[in-house]
Design a protein around this motif. Structure first.
Motif, PDB file in Angstrom:
ATOM      1  N   VAL A 415       0.721  -1.113  -0.083  1.00 56.69           N
ATOM      2  CA  VAL A 415       0.009   0.180  -0.234  1.00 56.69           C
ATOM      3  C   VAL A 415       0.739   1.184  -0.350  1.00 56.69           C
ATOM      4  O   VAL A 415       0.491   2.081  -0.755  1.00 56.69           O
ATOM      5  N   PRO A 416       2.114   1.357   0.806  1.00 59.45           N
ATOM      6  CA  PRO A 416       2.871   3.005   0.652  1.00 59.45           C
ATOM      7  C   PRO A 416       3.149   2.640  -0.537  1.00 59.45           C
ATOM      8  O   PRO A 416       3.563   4.174  -1.377  1.00 59.45           O
ATOM      9  N   SER A 417       3.719   1.796  -1.286  1.00 57.86           N
ATOM     10  CA  SER A 417       4.041   2.272  -3.151  1.00 57.86           C
ATOM     11  C   SER A 417       2.830   2.352  -3.687  1.00 57.86           C
ATOM     12  O   SER A 417       3.219   2.909  -5.259  1.00 57.86           O
ATOM     13  N   MET A 418       1.807   2.815  -3.294  1.00 53.41           N
ATOM     14  CA  MET A 418       0.823   3.079  -4.110  1.00 53.41           C
ATOM     15  C   MET A 418       0.515   5.244  -4.548  1.00 53.41           C
ATOM     16  O   MET A 418       0.165   5.532  -5.078  1.00 53.41           O
ATOM     17  N   LYS A 419       1.637   5.159  -2.887  1.00 52.23           N
ATOM     18  CA  LYS A 419       2.268   6.755  -4.282  1.00 52.23           C
ATOM     19  C   LYS A 419       2.855   6.784  -4.934  1.00 52.23           C
ATOM     20  O   LYS A 419       2.805   8.282  -5.382  1.00 52.23           O
ATOM     21  N   LEU A 421       1.653   6.265  -7.551  1.00 52.21           N
ATOM     22  CA  LEU A 421       0.317   6.999  -7.942  1.00 52.21           C
ATOM     23  C   LEU A 421      -0.035   8.111  -7.498  1.00 52.21           C
ATOM     24  O   LEU A 421      -0.712   9.607  -8.665  1.00 52.21           O
ATOM     25  N   HIS A 422      -0.471   8.792  -6.509  1.00 52.81           N
ATOM     26  CA  HIS A 422      -1.228   9.235  -5.980  1.00 52.81           C
ATOM     27  C   HIS A 422      -0.360   9.652  -4.731  1.00 52.81           C
ATOM     28  O   HIS A 422      -0.005   8.713  -3.950  1.00 52.81           O
ATOM     29  N   THR A 423       0.315  10.825  -4.360  1.00 54.72           N
ATOM     30  CA  THR A 423       0.428  11.050  -2.518  1.00 54.72           C
ATOM     31  C   THR A 423      -0.016  10.195  -1.515  1.00 54.72           C
ATOM     32  O   THR A 423      -0.415   9.993  -0.599  1.00 54.72           O
ATOM     33  N   SER A 424      -1.289  10.760  -1.618  1.00 57.06           N
ATOM     34  CA  SER A 424      -2.790  10.405  -0.879  1.00 57.06           C
ATOM     35  C   SER A 424      -3.716   9.833  -0.469  1.00 57.06           C
ATOM     36  O   SER A 424      -4.360   8.886  -0.473  1.00 57.06           O
ATOM     37  N   MET A 425      -2.499   8.487  -2.361  1.00 56.47           N
ATOM     38  CA  MET A 425      -3.212   7.476  -2.449  1.00 56.47           C
ATOM     39  C   MET A 425      -3.220   6.089  -1.502  1.00 56.47           C
ATOM     40  O   MET A 425      -4.698   5.884  -0.646  1.00 56.47           O
TER      41      MET A 425
END
Length: 489
Positions: A415-419, A421-425
């Motif tokens: 989940v942290p790597s979803m940054k 895509l967008h910093t707030s993701m």
């Protein structure tokens, strides 16, 4: 006398039980080190053009990619973290029902022994592949052993102390995260760190060998005389002398050879079915948010050891809050759990509207508040779930709920790597998970000041239902009526 009356006679939380609970609680420090090991052992340094980065980072990433871009191998960190939680999931599935059938103590000791053994395998792994397999195996043992360990902290004491022992267990886990960060600060080489974090497990295993079988499990399985012997030993060791204990036999415990309820009952039983569905999602959401926020500490800019320690320390205020709220009639287990989950989700939502760092009201500080809130909810759900399941199927119920919890743990490292895509993701994922779980949690019945069922017959009995009726949710009551009506037809 019934079991709760027997505990009141021999001592619900006497000095002997305090010694046993102390051993089990200290074991949480070891389990925290194993659960969080990948944060420091798999630290990813900032990349520089030079072949050797010059940073004081010694991890599986730097060891395996000394002369290539570290981020090309960083995926191995997420994979190893997910493999650990996949192992925990498998351990929950296997060990939970097994401990309900053959006993708490043999399953608990077996899991702890092999976790220590495989933990040394992690430190000595000659390649990443063996390292990853060892993390899977450690996770299997950790998941099964931790589940039974928590159940033992409940079943060694009277029901009025379940909330306290459960809270102490989870609080010590938070202390373990902080101590692991301090250990990592002073022991930088990752193999030395893995070895140092594993050594306490060996000492604790030797101490755990002296623990008795759970008298509650023995009673639920029909081994009444053995349960009476252990309770009498509790009385002696608590300084009350050899008090005669004669337990009342129930219909479900008079035959030791009778088949015991299994996981299938969680699906077929009208009351347990709906409780299990709701609890599985609540456990999943708690795990996803809890571990997602904790694992993201390793990605924070600045001192990673301080960040990990802060994400551990911030949990500590959550547990006194839990102790206060869950024992108040106007709050109880159900409302407290749901409110803490909702506040965790709201805190993660607000991170999208403030600076990432540099001020008191920043994304980092709000993430820490979210960690505090979800830690409180996670603590409550452990205690709450134990009270919602009868003794004969408690470990199976906890195992299934913990299994869904580990699905959240498996997904959390990514989940942290979803940054990217967008910093707030990542925080949006945490927000939605927390708020939705809070709403579903309100469907469960309250258990505060209600007796714990020992058998499935007791759970379904009209007397027990009348006790719970003011708090039983309409959905659960409807399915019980439908089930009884169908049987009578």
């Amino acid at each position: 006398m019934d079991l709760e009356e027997a505990y009141q006679v021999v001592g619900e939380f006497g000095r002997h039980q305090k010694r046993m609970i102390t051993i089990l609680v200290l074991l949480q420090i070891y389990m925290a080190c194993q659960s969080m090991l990948i944060i420091l052992v798999g630290a990813v340094p900032e990349y520089h053009i030079e072949p050797v980065t010059g940073q004081d980072v010694n991890s599986i990433v730097t060891e395996d990619s000394r002369y290539i871009h570290p981020y090309l191998n960083a995926y191995k960190v997420n994979l190893a973290g997910s493999l650990f939680f996949a192992g925990v999931l498998i351990g929950n599935v296997l060990f939970g029902p097994l401990s309900d059938k053959i006993g708490r103590k043999p399953v608990f000791l077996t899991g702890l022994f092999f976790e220590v053994l495989f933990g040394y395998g992690t430190a000595l792994a000659p390649s990443y592949e063996i390292f990853a397999v060892s993390r899977l195996l450690v996770g299997m043992m950790n998941g099964g052993m931790a589940l039974v360990c928590f159940v033992l902290t409940q079943e060694y004491v009277g029901k009025s102390y379940w909330a306290m022992t459960g809270t102490l267990t989870n609080m010590t886990f938070a202390v373990g995260i902080t101590l692991f960060a301090a250990l990592g600060y002073y022991v930088r080489p990752w193999r030395n760190l893995a070895t140092a974090a594993n050594c306490p497990g060996l000492l604790l295993f030797l101490l755990c060998v002296t623990l008795p079988e759970s008298p509650r499990w023995l009673y639920s399985r029909g081994h009444t005389e053995k349960a009476e012997d252990i309770l009498q030993d509790f009385a002696v060791r608590n300084g009350k002398g050899r008090i005669p204990v004669k337990l009342r036999r129930t219909v479900s415990t008079c035959s030791p050879d009778a088949s015991s309820p299994g996981v299938f009952q969680l699906i077929t039983h009208p009351i347990l079915r709906w409780r299990t569905v709701v609890l599985m999602y609540v456990w999943y959401a708690c795990s996803l948010v809890y571990y997602g926020l904790t694992l993201s500490a390793g990605e924070d800019k600045g001192n990673r050891y301080l960040s990990v320690a802060m994400y551990g320390l911030v949990e500590l205020p959550a547990y006194p809050l839990c102790m206060y709220f869950i024992n108040k009639q106007w709050a109880g287990r159900r409302k407290s759990m749901s409110n803490f989950l909702a506040f965790a989700g709201i805190s993660c939502l607000l991170t999208m509207f403030v600076p990432e760092s540099g001020s008191l009201l920043s994304a980092t500080s709000l993430a820490l508040v979210g960690k505090l809130m979800v830690s409180a909810a996670f603590n409550i759900v452990y205690v709450y779930t134990s009270e919602l399941y009868p003794t004969v199927i408690r470990n199976a119920g906890l195992g299934v709920c913990s299994m869904s919890c580990r699905v959240g743990g498996i997904l959390a490292p990514f989940v942290p790597s979803m940054k990217s895509l967008h910093t707030s993701m990542p925080f949006m994922v945490f927000c939605l998970s927390g708020i939705s779980a809070a709403c579903l949690g309100l469907l469960l019945p309250e258990t505060l000041n209600k007796p714990a069922a020992e058998t499935l017959d007791e759970l379904s009995s009209p007397t027990y239902q009348r006790i719970l009726k003011p708090q039983v949710h309409l959905l659960e009551e409807k399915h019980l009526i439908d089930h009884n009506g169908t049987d009578s037809d």
